[in-house]
Scaffold this motif. Sequence first.
Motif, PDB file in Angstrom:
ATOM      1  N   GLU A 197      -3.365   0.711   0.636  1.00  0.00           N
ATOM      2  CA  GLU A 197      -3.493  -0.420  -0.441  1.00  0.00           C
ATOM      3  C   GLU A 197      -2.252  -1.523   0.240  1.00  0.00           C
ATOM      4  OE1 GLU A 197      -3.321   0.974  -4.814  1.00  0.00           O
ATOM      5  OE2 GLU A 197      -5.493   1.488  -4.045  1.00  0.00           O
ATOM      6  N   CYS A 198      -0.703  -0.255   1.127  1.00  0.00           N
ATOM      7  CA  CYS A 198       0.912  -0.935   0.988  1.00  0.00           C
ATOM      8  C   CYS A 198       0.379  -1.656   2.579  1.00  0.00           C
ATOM      9  CB  CYS A 198       1.013   0.361   1.314  1.00  0.00           C
ATOM     10  SG  CYS A 198       1.058   1.493   2.548  1.00  0.00           S
ATOM     11  N   ILE A 199      -0.919  -1.524   3.023  1.00  0.00           N
ATOM     12  CA  ILE A 199      -0.690  -2.144   4.803  1.00  0.00           C
ATOM     13  C   ILE A 199      -0.712  -3.597   3.779  1.00  0.00           C
ATOM     14  CG2 ILE A 199      -2.312  -2.942   6.477  1.00  0.00           C
ATOM     15  CD1 ILE A 199      -1.365  -0.071   6.185  1.00  0.00           C
ATOM     16  N   THR A 200      -1.518  -5.022   3.478  1.00  0.00           N
ATOM     17  CA  THR A 200      -0.924  -5.950   3.058  1.00  0.00           C
ATOM     18  C   THR A 200       0.502  -6.389   2.762  1.00  0.00           C
ATOM     19  OG1 THR A 200      -3.719  -5.858   3.374  1.00  0.00           O
ATOM     20  CG2 THR A 200      -2.772  -8.216   2.895  1.00  0.00           C
ATOM     21  N   VAL A 224      -0.168   1.319 -10.749  1.00  0.00           N
ATOM     22  CA  VAL A 224      -1.746   1.358  -9.198  1.00  0.00           C
ATOM     23  C   VAL A 224      -0.386   1.530  -8.440  1.00  0.00           C
ATOM     24  CG1 VAL A 224      -2.550   1.068  -7.948  1.00  0.00           C
ATOM     25  CG2 VAL A 224      -3.589   2.022 -10.184  1.00  0.00           C
ATOM     26  N   ILE A 225       0.444  -0.159  -8.334  1.00  0.00           N
ATOM     27  CA  ILE A 225       1.310  -1.097  -7.176  1.00  0.00           C
ATOM     28  C   ILE A 225       2.113  -0.247  -7.222  1.00  0.00           C
ATOM     29  CG2 ILE A 225       2.370  -2.577  -6.974  1.00  0.00           C
ATOM     30  CD1 ILE A 225       0.502  -4.594  -8.436  1.00  0.00           C
ATOM     31  N   GLN A 226       3.095   0.227  -8.128  1.00  0.00           N
ATOM     32  CA  GLN A 226       3.755   1.051  -8.446  1.00  0.00           C
ATOM     33  C   GLN A 226       4.250   2.508  -7.387  1.00  0.00           C
ATOM     34  OE1 GLN A 226       7.218   0.039  -9.334  1.00  0.00           O
ATOM     35  NE2 GLN A 226       8.537   1.983  -8.234  1.00  0.00           N
ATOM     36  N   ARG A 227       2.869   2.863  -8.046  1.00  0.00           N
ATOM     37  CA  ARG A 227       2.982   4.736  -7.116  1.00  0.00           C
ATOM     38  C   ARG A 227       2.414   4.586  -5.737  1.00  0.00           C
ATOM     39  NH1 ARG A 227      -0.537   5.629 -10.296  1.00  0.00           N
ATOM     40  NH2 ARG A 227      -2.674   5.080  -9.413  1.00  0.00           N
ATOM     41  N   ASN A 228       0.911   3.200  -5.664  1.00  0.00           N
ATOM     42  CA  ASN A 228       0.810   3.152  -3.920  1.00  0.00           C
ATOM     43  C   ASN A 228       1.094   2.365  -2.972  1.00  0.00           C
ATOM     44  OD1 ASN A 228      -1.028   5.707  -5.498  1.00  0.00           O
ATOM     45  ND2 ASN A 228      -2.608   3.761  -5.604  1.00  0.00           N
ATOM     46  N   THR A 229       2.117   1.410  -3.301  1.00  0.00           N
ATOM     47  CA  THR A 229       2.455   0.470  -2.916  1.00  0.00           C
ATOM     48  C   THR A 229       3.903   1.255  -2.698  1.00  0.00           C
ATOM     49  OG1 THR A 229       1.147  -1.259  -3.087  1.00  0.00           O
ATOM     50  CG2 THR A 229       2.671  -2.204  -1.759  1.00  0.00           C
ATOM     51  N   VAL A 230       5.331   0.754  -3.523  1.00  0.00           N
ATOM     52  CA  VAL A 230       5.653   0.349  -3.432  1.00  0.00           C
ATOM     53  C   VAL A 230       6.312   2.184  -3.848  1.00  0.00           C
ATOM     54  CG1 VAL A 230       8.069  -0.146  -5.038  1.00  0.00           C
ATOM     55  CG2 VAL A 230       6.244  -1.585  -5.182  1.00  0.00           C
ATOM     56  N   ASP A 231       6.233   3.284  -4.492  1.00  0.00           N
ATOM     57  CA  ASP A 231       7.095   4.010  -4.262  1.00  0.00           C
ATOM     58  C   ASP A 231       6.289   5.389  -2.916  1.00  0.00           C
ATOM     59  OD1 ASP A 231       8.383   4.368  -6.359  1.00  0.00           O
ATOM     60  OD2 ASP A 231       6.229   5.473  -7.596  1.00  0.00           O
ATOM     61  N   PHE A 232       4.843   4.519  -2.539  1.00  0.00           N
ATOM     62  CA  PHE A 232       4.527   5.040  -1.430  1.00  0.00           C
ATOM     63  C   PHE A 232       5.823   4.251   0.407  1.00  0.00           C
ATOM     64  CE2 PHE A 232       2.065   4.887   2.865  1.00  0.00           C
ATOM     65  CZ  PHE A 232       0.731   6.150   2.683  1.00  0.00           C
ATOM     66  N   TYR A 284       7.265   7.764   0.585  1.00  0.00           N
ATOM     67  CA  TYR A 284       6.938   8.410   2.079  1.00  0.00           C
ATOM     68  C   TYR A 284       7.145   7.751   3.451  1.00  0.00           C
ATOM     69  CZ  TYR A 284       2.659  10.280   4.090  1.00  0.00           C
ATOM     70  OH  TYR A 284       2.182  11.436   4.575  1.00  0.00           O
ATOM     71  N   ILE A 285       6.608   6.109   3.489  1.00  0.00           N
ATOM     72  CA  ILE A 285       6.943   5.686   4.926  1.00  0.00           C
ATOM     73  C   ILE A 285       8.781   5.947   5.067  1.00  0.00           C
ATOM     74  CG2 ILE A 285       6.717   3.606   6.037  1.00  0.00           C
ATOM     75  CD1 ILE A 285       4.134   5.149   5.045  1.00  0.00           C
ATOM     76  N   LYS A 286       9.346   5.524   3.920  1.00  0.00           N
ATOM     77  CA  LYS A 286      10.935   5.339   4.144  1.00  0.00           C
ATOM     78  C   LYS A 286      10.993   3.496   4.745  1.00  0.00           C
ATOM     79  CE  LYS A 286      10.993   9.513   3.776  1.00  0.00           C
ATOM     80  NZ  LYS A 286      11.324  10.666   2.179  1.00  0.00           N
ATOM     81  N   TYR A 302       7.263  -5.269  -4.777  1.00  0.00           N
ATOM     82  CA  TYR A 302       5.915  -5.418  -5.849  1.00  0.00           C
ATOM     83  C   TYR A 302       5.963  -7.100  -5.919  1.00  0.00           C
ATOM     84  CZ  TYR A 302       5.072  -4.533 -10.948  1.00  0.00           C
ATOM     85  OH  TYR A 302       3.968  -3.868 -11.983  1.00  0.00           O
ATOM     86  N   ARG A 303       6.525  -8.049  -5.792  1.00  0.00           N
ATOM     87  CA  ARG A 303       6.460  -9.293  -5.546  1.00  0.00           C
ATOM     88  C   ARG A 303       5.544  -9.777  -4.992  1.00  0.00           C
ATOM     89  NH1 ARG A 303       8.351 -14.345  -3.491  1.00  0.00           N
ATOM     90  NH2 ARG A 303       7.932 -16.245  -5.419  1.00  0.00           N
ATOM     91  N   MET A 304       5.849  -8.489  -3.777  1.00  0.00           N
ATOM     92  CA  MET A 304       3.996  -9.162  -2.680  1.00  0.00           C
ATOM     93  C   MET A 304       2.841  -9.090  -3.521  1.00  0.00           C
ATOM     94  SD  MET A 304       4.826 -11.388  -0.068  1.00  0.00           S
ATOM     95  CE  MET A 304       6.409 -11.406  -0.727  1.00  0.00           C
TER      96      MET A 304
END
Length: 515
Positions: free
Chosen positions: A148-151, A187-195, A199-201, A211-213
Amino acid sequence: MPEVQGGVCEVCNKPAKQFCSSCRSVFYCSRECQKQDWKDHKGKCKPYIVQNHPIYGRHMVASRDIRPGEVILKEEVLVVGPKQRSPPVCLGCHKAITGTYTCSRCHYPLCAPSCEVSKYHKHECPILAGSGVKIKIDNVESAHPAYECITPLRCLLLKQTDPKKWQTINQLQDHVHNIKNTEMGSVIQRNTVDFLQNYIKYNGADSKEIYRMCGILLINSFELKHNGQRVRGIYPQAAMMAHDCIPNTKHAFDEDLALILRATVVIRKGNPITSTYTNILWNTLQRRKQLQFAKYFLCTCRRCSDPTELGTYLGTLLCSECGGRVQSTTPLDMDARWACQKCPNTILGKTVFWGDQILYKELRGLEQNTARQLEEFLECYKKALHPKHRFFMEAKYALIKFYGNHKECRYRDMTREQLERKVEYCRELLELANTIDPGLSLFRGTLLFELQAALVAQARLLLSNDIITKEATQDYMTEAVKYLKEASEILKHEPDMEKGGLDAKLKLLSEELDI
């Protein structure tokens, strides 16, 4: 289409009658002057302008009359990548992965070493490697949150890799104020922003910008197929189209992922250029719920505002008391009561929506390798749903594509009853298409193609059983040829029909029908 009058040559100011055939807004006295001006004009050559609207926001409006079938826009993809809920795909080429190879740096699954340096993956790879941990994938067919974070990340990286593209994408609407405090927002907060941050740093953007993206992608992206997999892409100009439940355009994607937008009907100067953000066969209740959930607005178009959906009855039920038509009393209020048109019986709007969802799941769960369950579905609910209800139309459309096309139900094996049924269903859905998806739409083109094939098969079966004479088959063939001609005109620009695809389909059909 009105004729374009003469003007002054864009290059030499001489009187001119020739004009740019695309935008029709500039004139030339000769072919040489037009060629000379093309370098400057091609960036401005388009049959639309972008205007602001209090409801639509920025949207495309025809700057001149546009003909059916005319290319309005051809646009290269700005960013492409996995969908919001995507199964694992190769980040180098978006093909389905087997799990046998992973990137040597970021440890995401890839097809092969060559995909490590692909244009899609090379910039994100060192960022994704920040965690230093190989992601765990148990099922290559189920949606995986790590994609979910890739794009969004690919969009954010444009700040460094292509500032011009970044500026373009950063100007798109995000609707963040609507998304926050919703399930999707969590879902965005958990799987993209926080990830990305924890996690990825990743430190190339703050949480607000990430979040805006995600909001920009949710509101503006198009779903398309790339190497057999469903992905999403950003096309900034095409994203300016307003939504309408009766669209006046269709779009397709070529092998280079460019979006090609064509008019399906005449679009008069000053009218919006529209697309639909939902399934054309859905009823008002489902369309508006989906638009509210995915695009954060409620449609008020003429189709949504009419309790009969312009006489299509796609949402109409049958009264359990008297058999009369049951329709919403206020279509633009999803909680409004539904009332019978013949007796005092009413139903809560929430009850109708609940029943709609149950039937949706039931229809989607039917076996796809046989027509029996679809036929039983039509029989089972004929006392509860209007004959033209959305679920009946969807089931009939599935049967149209099954009859004659599935390996278990070829034309040469079909019964007279099945052929009559297919012809009947094609005619029913064509009448529907003429109202909700008219002109050169893919929906109409597909129905016309299926109808002509069914008519030919029907004529051959009746002739072989001495039910009609050879002379009588001419009426069937004449009608079939008319439909084939129109279908071919509509389908010839579809990506899977171009470059011989339509000819191959016709050849296969002629062999099947022995003609």
